[in-house]
Design a protein around this motif. Sequence first.
Motif, PDB file in Angstrom:
ATOM      1  N   SER A  41       7.435   2.825   0.578  1.00  0.00           N
ATOM      2  CA  SER A  41       8.167   2.033  -0.225  1.00  0.00           C
ATOM      3  C   SER A  41       7.748   0.461  -0.391  1.00  0.00           C
ATOM      4  O   SER A  41       7.050   0.252   0.621  1.00  0.00           O
ATOM      5  CB  SER A  41       9.677   2.213  -0.277  1.00  0.00           C
ATOM      6  N   VAL A  42       7.888  -0.003  -1.456  1.00  0.00           N
ATOM      7  CA  VAL A  42       7.316  -1.282  -1.460  1.00  0.00           C
ATOM      8  C   VAL A  42       7.802  -2.255  -0.300  1.00  0.00           C
ATOM      9  O   VAL A  42       7.206  -3.267   0.036  1.00  0.00           O
ATOM     10  CB  VAL A  42       7.961  -1.973  -2.873  1.00  0.00           C
ATOM     11  N   LYS A  43       8.777  -1.982   0.142  1.00  0.00           N
ATOM     12  CA  LYS A  43       9.785  -2.915   1.314  1.00  0.00           C
ATOM     13  C   LYS A  43       8.763  -2.824   2.563  1.00  0.00           C
ATOM     14  O   LYS A  43       9.144  -3.528   3.537  1.00  0.00           O
ATOM     15  CB  LYS A  43      10.877  -2.215   1.528  1.00  0.00           C
ATOM     16  N   SER A  65      20.476  -4.086   4.862  1.00  0.00           N
ATOM     17  CA  SER A  65      19.565  -3.168   3.840  1.00  0.00           C
ATOM     18  C   SER A  65      20.489  -2.299   3.138  1.00  0.00           C
ATOM     19  O   SER A  65      21.605  -1.347   3.380  1.00  0.00           O
ATOM     20  CB  SER A  65      18.504  -2.521   4.564  1.00  0.00           C
ATOM     21  N   THR A  66      19.759  -1.906   1.824  1.00  0.00           N
ATOM     22  CA  THR A  66      20.433  -0.919   1.060  1.00  0.00           C
ATOM     23  C   THR A  66      19.634   0.265   1.434  1.00  0.00           C
ATOM     24  O   THR A  66      19.859   1.402   1.145  1.00  0.00           O
ATOM     25  CB  THR A  66      20.035  -1.162  -0.381  1.00  0.00           C
ATOM     26  N   GLY A  67      18.726   0.312   2.193  1.00  0.00           N
ATOM     27  CA  GLY A  67      17.857   1.554   2.667  1.00  0.00           C
ATOM     28  C   GLY A  67      16.502   1.344   2.965  1.00  0.00           C
ATOM     29  O   GLY A  67      16.264   1.621   4.236  1.00  0.00           O
ATOM     30  N   ASN A  68      15.737   1.179   2.062  1.00  0.00           N
ATOM     31  CA  ASN A  68      14.312   1.248   2.164  1.00  0.00           C
ATOM     32  C   ASN A  68      13.755  -0.083   3.223  1.00  0.00           C
ATOM     33  O   ASN A  68      12.784   0.043   3.926  1.00  0.00           O
ATOM     34  CB  ASN A  68      13.595   1.065   0.898  1.00  0.00           C
ATOM     35  N   LEU A  69      14.365  -1.311   2.959  1.00  0.00           N
ATOM     36  CA  LEU A  69      13.951  -2.162   3.945  1.00  0.00           C
ATOM     37  C   LEU A  69      14.491  -1.849   5.436  1.00  0.00           C
ATOM     38  O   LEU A  69      13.731  -2.135   6.346  1.00  0.00           O
ATOM     39  CB  LEU A  69      14.648  -3.675   3.687  1.00  0.00           C
ATOM     40  N   ASP A 122      16.121 -11.417   7.043  1.00  0.00           N
ATOM     41  CA  ASP A 122      16.987 -11.795   6.070  1.00  0.00           C
ATOM     42  C   ASP A 122      16.529 -11.959   4.649  1.00  0.00           C
ATOM     43  O   ASP A 122      15.787 -12.624   4.025  1.00  0.00           O
ATOM     44  CB  ASP A 122      17.348 -13.426   6.130  1.00  0.00           C
ATOM     45  N   ASP A 123      16.948 -10.750   4.040  1.00  0.00           N
ATOM     46  CA  ASP A 123      16.349 -10.151   2.589  1.00  0.00           C
ATOM     47  C   ASP A 123      16.896 -11.091   1.504  1.00  0.00           C
ATOM     48  O   ASP A 123      16.159 -11.214   0.447  1.00  0.00           O
ATOM     49  CB  ASP A 123      16.882  -8.881   2.545  1.00  0.00           C
ATOM     50  N   GLU A 124      17.690 -12.189   1.924  1.00  0.00           N
ATOM     51  CA  GLU A 124      18.136 -13.222   0.858  1.00  0.00           C
ATOM     52  C   GLU A 124      17.524 -14.356   0.936  1.00  0.00           C
ATOM     53  O   GLU A 124      17.380 -15.303   0.024  1.00  0.00           O
ATOM     54  CB  GLU A 124      19.774 -13.346   1.042  1.00  0.00           C
ATOM     55  N   PRO A 151      10.668  -3.225 -10.365  1.00  0.00           N
ATOM     56  CA  PRO A 151      12.098  -2.985 -10.001  1.00  0.00           C
ATOM     57  C   PRO A 151      12.633  -4.109  -9.267  1.00  0.00           C
ATOM     58  O   PRO A 151      11.874  -4.485  -8.255  1.00  0.00           O
ATOM     59  CB  PRO A 151      11.976  -1.565  -9.387  1.00  0.00           C
ATOM     60  N   CYS A 152      13.880  -4.695  -9.731  1.00  0.00           N
ATOM     61  CA  CYS A 152      14.483  -5.839  -8.895  1.00  0.00           C
ATOM     62  C   CYS A 152      15.887  -5.318  -8.255  1.00  0.00           C
ATOM     63  O   CYS A 152      16.687  -5.202  -9.017  1.00  0.00           O
ATOM     64  CB  CYS A 152      14.286  -6.817  -9.827  1.00  0.00           C
ATOM     65  N   GLY A 153      15.820  -5.754  -6.970  1.00  0.00           N
ATOM     66  CA  GLY A 153      17.126  -5.631  -6.135  1.00  0.00           C
ATOM     67  C   GLY A 153      17.550  -7.152  -5.847  1.00  0.00           C
ATOM     68  O   GLY A 153      18.058  -7.774  -6.825  1.00  0.00           O
ATOM     69  N   VAL A 154      17.413  -7.517  -4.631  1.00  0.00           N
ATOM     70  CA  VAL A 154      17.622  -9.033  -4.311  1.00  0.00           C
ATOM     71  C   VAL A 154      16.604  -9.916  -4.902  1.00  0.00           C
ATOM     72  O   VAL A 154      16.602 -11.071  -5.128  1.00  0.00           O
ATOM     73  CB  VAL A 154      17.484  -9.323  -2.849  1.00  0.00           C
ATOM     74  N   GLY A 155      15.286  -9.299  -5.378  1.00  0.00           N
ATOM     75  CA  GLY A 155      14.408 -10.050  -6.027  1.00  0.00           C
ATOM     76  C   GLY A 155      13.327 -10.482  -4.960  1.00  0.00           C
ATOM     77  O   GLY A 155      12.025 -10.949  -5.602  1.00  0.00           O
ATOM     78  N   GLY A 156      13.437 -10.206  -3.788  1.00  0.00           N
ATOM     79  CA  GLY A 156      12.346 -10.510  -2.829  1.00  0.00           C
ATOM     80  C   GLY A 156      10.834  -9.868  -3.190  1.00  0.00           C
ATOM     81  O   GLY A 156       9.883 -10.363  -3.259  1.00  0.00           O
ATOM     82  N   SER A 157      10.927  -8.497  -3.361  1.00  0.00           N
ATOM     83  CA  SER A 157       9.828  -7.629  -3.490  1.00  0.00           C
ATOM     84  C   SER A 157       9.203  -8.012  -4.981  1.00  0.00           C
ATOM     85  O   SER A 157       7.899  -8.291  -5.170  1.00  0.00           O
ATOM     86  CB  SER A 157       9.753  -6.095  -3.465  1.00  0.00           C
ATOM     87  N   PRO A 158       9.765  -8.071  -6.171  1.00  0.00           N
ATOM     88  CA  PRO A 158       9.112  -8.329  -7.289  1.00  0.00           C
ATOM     89  C   PRO A 158       8.989  -9.879  -7.445  1.00  0.00           C
ATOM     90  O   PRO A 158       7.634 -10.130  -7.842  1.00  0.00           O
ATOM     91  CB  PRO A 158      10.489  -8.035  -8.394  1.00  0.00           C
ATOM     92  N   GLY A 159       9.606 -10.623  -6.704  1.00  0.00           N
ATOM     93  CA  GLY A 159       9.436 -12.114  -6.613  1.00  0.00           C
ATOM     94  C   GLY A 159       8.056 -12.282  -5.699  1.00  0.00           C
ATOM     95  O   GLY A 159       7.176 -13.071  -6.405  1.00  0.00           O
ATOM     96  N   PRO A 163      14.805   7.293  -7.870  1.00  0.00           N
ATOM     97  CA  PRO A 163      15.251   6.584  -9.420  1.00  0.00           C
ATOM     98  C   PRO A 163      15.098   5.091  -9.512  1.00  0.00           C
ATOM     99  O   PRO A 163      14.569   4.675 -10.441  1.00  0.00           O
ATOM    100  CB  PRO A 163      16.863   7.027  -9.381  1.00  0.00           C
ATOM    101  N   SER A 164      15.361   4.370  -8.483  1.00  0.00           N
ATOM    102  CA  SER A 164      14.924   3.001  -8.377  1.00  0.00           C
ATOM    103  C   SER A 164      13.747   2.771  -8.983  1.00  0.00           C
ATOM    104  O   SER A 164      13.473   1.706  -9.850  1.00  0.00           O
ATOM    105  CB  SER A 164      15.119   2.250  -6.873  1.00  0.00           C
ATOM    106  N   ALA A 165      12.680   3.421  -8.603  1.00  0.00           N
ATOM    107  CA  ALA A 165      11.365   3.165  -8.899  1.00  0.00           C
ATOM    108  C   ALA A 165      10.986   3.110 -10.331  1.00  0.00           C
ATOM    109  O   ALA A 165       9.915   2.751 -10.739  1.00  0.00           O
ATOM    110  CB  ALA A 165      10.435   3.979  -8.016  1.00  0.00           C
ATOM    111  N   ALA A 173       5.449   1.362  -9.095  1.00  0.00           N
ATOM    112  CA  ALA A 173       6.085   2.469  -8.473  1.00  0.00           C
ATOM    113  C   ALA A 173       6.704   1.940  -7.137  1.00  0.00           C
ATOM    114  O   ALA A 173       5.838   1.734  -6.198  1.00  0.00           O
ATOM    115  CB  ALA A 173       5.447   3.827  -8.530  1.00  0.00           C
ATOM    116  N   THR A 174       7.977   1.818  -6.947  1.00  0.00           N
ATOM    117  CA  THR A 174       8.397   0.993  -5.494  1.00  0.00           C
ATOM    118  C   THR A 174       8.677   1.947  -4.363  1.00  0.00           C
ATOM    119  O   THR A 174       9.163   1.465  -3.203  1.00  0.00           O
ATOM    120  CB  THR A 174       9.508   0.015  -5.781  1.00  0.00           C
ATOM    121  N   GLY A 175       8.897   3.301  -4.881  1.00  0.00           N
ATOM    122  CA  GLY A 175       9.295   3.954  -3.525  1.00  0.00           C
ATOM    123  C   GLY A 175       9.442   5.599  -3.753  1.00  0.00           C
ATOM    124  O   GLY A 175       9.386   5.936  -5.036  1.00  0.00           O
ATOM    125  N   GLY A 176       9.229   6.563  -2.977  1.00  0.00           N
ATOM    126  CA  GLY A 176       9.518   7.832  -3.094  1.00  0.00           C
ATOM    127  C   GLY A 176       8.955   8.753  -2.237  1.00  0.00           C
ATOM    128  O   GLY A 176       9.293  10.022  -1.941  1.00  0.00           O
TER     129      GLY A 176
END
Length: 430
Positions: A112-114, A163-167, A233-235, A273-281, A381-383, A405-408
């Motif tokens: 995954s992207v993480k 983490s939500t999972g992947n990180l 710290d993901d935030e 795809p954006c969660g906290v925004g770290g990876s897309p940012g 699905p997130s990806a 595509a961020t994970g799978g």
Amino acid sequence: MNYVFKSREDPLLISKIKTLEEVMWINDHKMKFKDILSTLPISYEDVIDAEARLQRFAPYIRKEFPEVKDGIIESPVHEINKMKKRLECDYSRKIKGTLLLKRDDLLPIVGSVKARGGIYEVLKHAEKLAIENIMLSIDDDYSVLSEERYKKFFSNFTVQVGSTGNLGLSIGIISAKIGFKVVVHMSKDAKRWKKELLRSKGVKIVEYDGDFSVAIEEGRKRSKEDPNSYFVDDENSKDLFLGYAVGGIRIKQQLSKLNIIVDEDHPLYVYLPCGVGGSPGGITFGLKLIYGDNVRCFFAEPTHSPAMLLALITGLFDKVSVNDFGLDNKTEADGLAVGRASSLATRTMNNVVDGIFTVEDKRLYTFLKTSVDEENIYLEPSAFAGFLGPIYFSEIDNISHICWATGGSLVPTYERKRDYEKALSLLKIK
Ligand SMILES: Cc1ncc(COP(=O)(O)O)c(C=O)c1O
């Protein structure tokens, strides 16, 4: 197609977000990248330094993970023409540009992207500890780090993450390999297979009833109590952000090899795809460093969790949560189930990101089914959140689109099957 909002002031924008309708917002505070760069907390030199560190670690990665042949954790990018044709058919429109898929679902080790941010930050921490304790110098061959004496040394330290999972997977797998003790703080609704995989690597999981924000807050607090503990710290983490940014700058060589031109007359549109925004940012930052304003980056969030969208249109950044707008933050896109965006990502992206759109869960599953049927590519699905992007910009000539595509690839077969069946049932196909 959904309405495109060109101003954050438009009252209809907030009302549609509140009623869970899909929206597209074009950032009306975007500035020229060269004019904003010097005001941002991250620089070009920081990203080059991160890339150099990853190169130093290549011999170690190669030794510990022989499947990573050159020791560089990277993923391919390629066209998805069959998917493109199906999208054109389903949405009754021609997508004029080239449609590419960036395969971070295939990133080695973590799938995954993480992996980009997580592995980078843990390696940097290990390097710092080893150098401070005069066990390593930056001119050494870093493959020595896989010797037992290093693992013993690192076992005196703990790495923790919320983490939500992947990180969690990314931090857990690399930290355990280096020899650190690892604790991953997760919300109860994080996918079970991710927790089981981590436990199988000797990682301690602490579960919380609340969402991701609760897990990260508690993790941060517990880590502070132990002087030998380091919290990823993901935030707020600049190092995570830099790991992602390296992925952005590396694209240049990949696209040149595919003869994809990116310039003023041939802009590149990227959907992340954006969660906290770290990876897309971070990826956006890296992409803008190499292509400037010729790359347009759009973040994609679930309609139930538009944390970054609300952060930017209200100007309240991390001080606002989706719950403040009556949204429940419940989505099958577990990696994006984030109610409050990252402080660092919101502040860095405020004048940089080109726009943000939201996507219903049902649409993610429609994309999933199409991708499996047409390209034989399963993603989590997130990806799939970004796949609506090429539809919004289908009319523009001479552009290339990249869906990130961020994970799978680590998702077990029974979960893939369940996702496909869910797609069939949502689409009422027997
Ligand atoms: C598959 C997937 N895609 C996208 C993201 C979003 O990354 P971020 O939370 O850094 O915005 C995540 C986060 O965990 C993820 O797991």
